[in-house]
Design a protein around this motif. Structure first.
Motif, mmCIF file in Angstrom:
data_model
loop_
_atom_site.group_PDB
_atom_site.id
_atom_site.type_symbol
_atom_site.label_atom_id
_atom_site.label_comp_id
_atom_site.label_asym_id
_atom_site.label_seq_id
_atom_site.Cartn_x
_atom_site.Cartn_y
_atom_site.Cartn_z
ATOM 1 N N TYR A 40 0.862 -1.177 0.000
ATOM 2 C CA TYR A 40 0.000 0.000 0.000
ATOM 3 C C TYR A 40 0.902 1.230 0.000
ATOM 4 O O TYR A 40 1.675 1.434 0.939
ATOM 5 C CB TYR A 40 -0.886 0.047 1.239
ATOM 6 N N GLY A 41 0.834 2.029 -1.049
ATOM 7 C CA GLY A 41 1.655 3.223 -1.139
ATOM 8 C C GLY A 41 1.035 4.404 -0.424
ATOM 9 O O GLY A 41 -0.187 4.508 -0.283
ATOM 10 N N PHE A 42 1.891 5.310 0.028
ATOM 11 C CA PHE A 42 1.439 6.512 0.725
ATOM 12 C C PHE A 42 2.468 7.618 0.548
ATOM 13 O O PHE A 42 3.673 7.362 0.524
ATOM 14 C CB PHE A 42 1.240 6.210 2.224
ATOM 15 N N ASN A 43 1.972 8.845 0.387
ATOM 16 C CA ASN A 43 2.829 10.031 0.431
ATOM 17 C C ASN A 43 3.853 10.099 -0.706
ATOM 18 O O ASN A 43 4.891 10.741 -0.576
ATOM 19 C CB ASN A 43 3.549 10.101 1.785
ATOM 20 N N ASN A 44 3.559 9.427 -1.811
ATOM 21 C CA ASN A 44 4.445 9.456 -2.976
ATOM 22 C C ASN A 44 3.627 9.030 -4.195
ATOM 23 O O ASN A 44 3.419 7.842 -4.426
ATOM 24 C CB ASN A 44 5.641 8.527 -2.767
ATOM 25 N N GLU A 45 3.173 9.986 -4.974
ATOM 26 C CA GLU A 45 2.271 9.688 -6.090
ATOM 27 C C GLU A 45 2.913 8.827 -7.167
ATOM 28 O O GLU A 45 2.213 8.223 -7.980
ATOM 29 C CB GLU A 45 1.729 10.992 -6.691
ATOM 30 N N ASN A 46 4.238 8.757 -7.183
ATOM 31 C CA ASN A 46 4.913 7.887 -8.147
ATOM 32 C C ASN A 46 4.641 6.412 -7.878
ATOM 33 O O ASN A 46 4.935 5.553 -8.717
ATOM 34 C CB ASN A 46 6.423 8.134 -8.118
ATOM 35 N N LEU A 47 4.084 6.118 -6.706
ATOM 36 C CA LEU A 47 3.797 4.729 -6.331
ATOM 37 C C LEU A 47 2.370 4.303 -6.664
ATOM 38 O O LEU A 47 2.002 3.156 -6.417
ATOM 39 C CB LEU A 47 4.040 4.533 -4.831
ATOM 40 N N LYS A 48 1.583 5.200 -7.217
ATOM 41 C CA LYS A 48 0.171 4.886 -7.456
ATOM 42 C C LYS A 48 -0.011 3.658 -8.337
ATOM 43 O O LYS A 48 -0.861 2.813 -8.065
ATOM 44 C CB LYS A 48 -0.542 6.090 -8.084
ATOM 45 N N ASP A 49 0.782 3.537 -9.385
ATOM 46 C CA ASP A 49 0.609 2.416 -10.310
ATOM 47 C C ASP A 49 1.257 1.132 -9.806
ATOM 48 O O ASP A 49 1.105 0.073 -10.417
ATOM 49 C CB ASP A 49 1.148 2.770 -11.702
ATOM 50 N N LYS A 50 1.978 1.208 -8.680
ATOM 51 C CA LYS A 50 2.628 0.021 -8.123
ATOM 52 C C LYS A 50 1.904 -0.494 -6.878
ATOM 53 O O LYS A 50 2.237 -1.559 -6.359
ATOM 54 C CB LYS A 50 4.088 0.332 -7.764
ATOM 55 N N SER A 51 0.930 0.259 -6.403
ATOM 56 C CA SER A 51 0.285 -0.059 -5.134
ATOM 57 C C SER A 51 -0.997 -0.865 -5.336
ATOM 58 O O SER A 51 -1.798 -0.575 -6.224
ATOM 59 C CB SER A 51 -0.073 1.234 -4.383
ATOM 60 N N LYS A 52 -1.173 -1.862 -4.480
ATOM 61 C CA LYS A 52 -2.452 -2.572 -4.444
ATOM 62 C C LYS A 52 -3.541 -1.578 -4.079
ATOM 63 O O LYS A 52 -4.634 -1.570 -4.666
ATOM 64 C CB LYS A 52 -2.381 -3.705 -3.411
ATOM 65 N N ILE A 53 -3.251 -0.739 -3.101
ATOM 66 C CA ILE A 53 -4.092 0.406 -2.746
ATOM 67 C C ILE A 53 -3.153 1.578 -2.492
ATOM 68 O O ILE A 53 -2.130 1.414 -1.818
ATOM 69 C CB ILE A 53 -4.944 0.123 -1.489
ATOM 70 N N TYR A 54 -3.492 2.743 -3.029
ATOM 71 C CA TYR A 54 -2.727 3.950 -2.728
ATOM 72 C C TYR A 54 -3.530 4.766 -1.727
ATOM 73 O O TYR A 54 -4.680 5.111 -1.970
ATOM 74 C CB TYR A 54 -2.443 4.773 -3.985
#
Length: 206
Positions: free
Chosen positions: A183-197
């Protein structure tokens, strides 16, 4: 169903980026500023990596110099002293994250896995009144992917019931290596890598 949540620390629980930048500039203040800024750039792109790795990178890759283990630890210790003095202030806590932790720590098994130095990390969590919300608090020099592996094995956690919440590509990679959700947080570059952002802790459904 998710039962186990592993947390990154810097950038997720505490807003420490500027303080960490300051720390590296201080311990390397006698070096060329251009070289220091190359390290700061690398540091900002690789938030999940430890200071031990970054100190070694500064000498080996940026300065093209060898550095021994003892010298790395000396620089890391100077960095730790700065962090202990600076990050003990609760004003740096990310309040929305901390509120989620306080409201949900009885529902899940919470652990911290961080690139921050292990003893410093435990010191800060104690000072910031966070320790009681986590079953364990784990830091470097052990790499994060190994910290996760150790936790999964020690607590016999099901990988399908375990996630890591982080803010860096290194967090994503550590989760991927161990085949747990990210689950990504606080870094929009992780949106496409996160199960949930995570954009809103209040509406987060684990």
């Amino acid at each position: 169903m998710i039962s186990n949540i592993l947390w990154d620390f810097d950038g997720v629980i505490i807003d420490s980026l500027a303080i960490r930048d300051y720390g590296f500039r201080e311990i390397f203040r006698s070096f060329d500023n251009e070289d220091i800024e190359k390290l700061i750039k690398y540091h900002n792109l690789n938030g999940g990596l430890s200071r031990f790795h970054k100190i070694n990178y500064f000498f080996n890759t940026i300065l093209k110099q060898e550095i021994g283990r003892n010298e790395i630890w000396q620089y890391a210790d100077k960095f730790t002293q700065i962090m202990r003095q600076s990050l003990s202030d609760k004003k740096y806590l990310i309040n929305d994250t901390v509120n989620f932790i306080k409201n949900n720590y009885k529902k899940y098994n919470f652990h911290i896995v961080s690139g921050s130095e292990h003893n410093e990390l435990n010191f800060l969590c104690q000072k910031l009144d966070l320790s009681q919300y986590f079953i364990s608090i784990n830091g470097s020099p052990t790499p994060k992917n190994q910290l996760i592996k150790n936790l999964l094995e020690s607590y016999n956690y099901n990988i399908n019931q375990t996630i890591l919440i982080g803010d860096s590509i290194n967090d994503y990679e550590a989760a991927s290596i161990n085949k747990i959700g990210f689950y990504g947080f606080n870094n929009e570059n992780l949106k496409d890598k996160s199960k949930i952002y995570i954009e809103d802790w209040n509406n987060l459904i684990i």
